[in-house]
Motif scaffolding. Structure first.
Motif, short mmCIF file in Angstrom:
data_model
loop_
_atom_site.label_atom_id
_atom_site.label_comp_id
_atom_site.label_asym_id
_atom_site.label_seq_id
_atom_site.Cartn_x
_atom_site.Cartn_y
_atom_site.Cartn_z
N GLY A 140 0.82 -1.22 0.00
CA GLY A 140 0.00 0.00 0.00
C GLY A 140 0.85 1.26 0.00
N ALA A 141 1.91 1.28 0.84
CA ALA A 141 2.79 2.46 0.87
C ALA A 141 3.51 2.63 -0.45
N ALA A 142 4.00 1.52 -1.02
CA ALA A 142 4.70 1.61 -2.30
C ALA A 142 3.78 2.10 -3.40
N ALA A 143 2.53 1.59 -3.42
CA ALA A 143 1.59 2.03 -4.44
C ALA A 143 1.27 3.51 -4.29
N LEU A 144 1.10 3.96 -3.05
CA LEU A 144 0.80 5.38 -2.82
C LEU A 144 1.96 6.26 -3.26
#
Length: 343
Positions: A140-144
């Protein structure tokens, strides 16, 4: 002129520089020495012969319990997890083309921490729940970060700036949870968040090692494409490299290696930042000329830090994350001063 060694097996051919081979051999020796010391030292000190005897199939008694059940998982975890962090750091620094572009800086560690915090909030316990939370939080952090940094492509400096901002926001979420959560939940999150190998056992080590081995299957392809990307996006595209798909693959690999470690031990800072740079300076090979060097440097760094964490204070084992923060902080100050002098 540096001598090279070329190995040919059928149509397979690979060239290594003598300096890289010597450095890799020396780092591997350091990793083995750290593992041996971890198995030998402790409240019950053992000789190397006693340690080797404890691994015999017919061995039994207290030595086998101490070595195989208690100390061996920790020694293996230090080596494997350090290698995972070294590789993830090399990938992220190659992707951002910046020595500060590690998972610690661009928010992947913090995202994995947030995922585990969410798992704890939902009542999850044990490695599998933490692993699911760490993977979900890291992705999720990488996608954001990827989506916010994407402007017709992903540029390294923009990725770092966006990653720092996302990491700060997620850190505030983690702090809010610590303040507002039930005392037992907050304590579990705080203990896990310190980054420690003190309570690591065989099941999480085996699962994390298996996950890392599966991810490693993609490293030969990733390494070749990383070298192309470091020539520039346009040059890589002209050589037939699918640039954005390759960057997405590298992000997935970086998240995977980071999450495998974070789920088992909590966030261990600065190993991913320092290991690739140490390997490059020792081997004299710029860029991502190889991932074996960062892996061995990370394993040696975490193995050495864990020995310090275990034995620096008598009868008071420290979280290994506290030691890596001290070492990594000093390294970061040196790196910033060095870059300032160069500019």
């Amino acid at each position: 002129m540096t001598a090279d060694l070329t190995v040919r097996i059928g149509r397979f051919s690979r060239r290594w520089s003598a300096r890289a081979l010597l450095t890799g051999t020396a780092l591997a020796a350091v990793v083995l020495a750290c593992a041996a010391a971890s198995l030998m030292l402790g409240s019950r000190e053992l000789s190397l012969a006693e340690v080797l005897a404890a691994f015999a199939p017919d061995a039994h008694g207290p030595n086998r319990l101490v070595v195989v059940e208690w100390r061996a998982p920790r020694a293996l975890a230090a080596a494997v997890f350090g290698a995972c962090l070294g590789v993830s750091g090399a990938i992220s620094q190659s992707l951002t083309r910046n020595p500060l572009g590690s998972p610690d800086v661009i928010g992947l560690n913090t995202g994995a921490y947030t995922g585990v915090v969410c798992a704890i909030t939902l009542g999850g316990t044990g490695y599998l729940a933490y692993a699911a939370g760490a993977v979900a939080g890291g992705i999720g952090a990488a996608a954001l970060v990827y989506l916010l940094a994407f402007r017709g492509g992903v540029r390294g400096f923009r990725l770092i700036i966006v990653g720092i901002a996302v990491s700060a926001m997620l850190s505030s979420v983690n702090t809010w949870f610590t303040v507002k959560a039930d005392l037992d939940e907050a304590l579990r999150a705080a203990v896990w968040g310190a980054g420690s190998l003190n309570a690591v056992e065989w099941p999480p080590v085996a699962v994390a090692t298996g996950a890392a081995a599966l991810l490693a299957l993609a490293l030969p392809t990733a390494g070749r494409r990383m070298r192309q990307l470091e020539l520039g996006d346009e040059t890589a595209a002209a050589h037939g490299v699918p640039v954005e798909r390759t960057k997405f693959l590298l992000v997935v690999l970086c998240v995977g290696f980071t999450a495998a470690v974070t789920a088992a031990t909590g966030p261990i800072a600065f190993v991913a930042l320092a290991a690739p740079q140490i390997a490059r300076r020792l081997t004299g090979r710029p860029g991502s000329a190889g991932l074996a060097g960062p892996a061995l440097a990370g394993a040696a760094l975490l193995g050495g830090a864990d020995l310090v964490a275990q034995h620096a204070l008598p009868d008071t084992p420290l979280p290994v994350g506290a030691v890596t923060v001290l070492v990594g902080g000093a390294y970061l100050v040196w790196l910033l001063l060095r870059e300032q002098r160069r500019s």
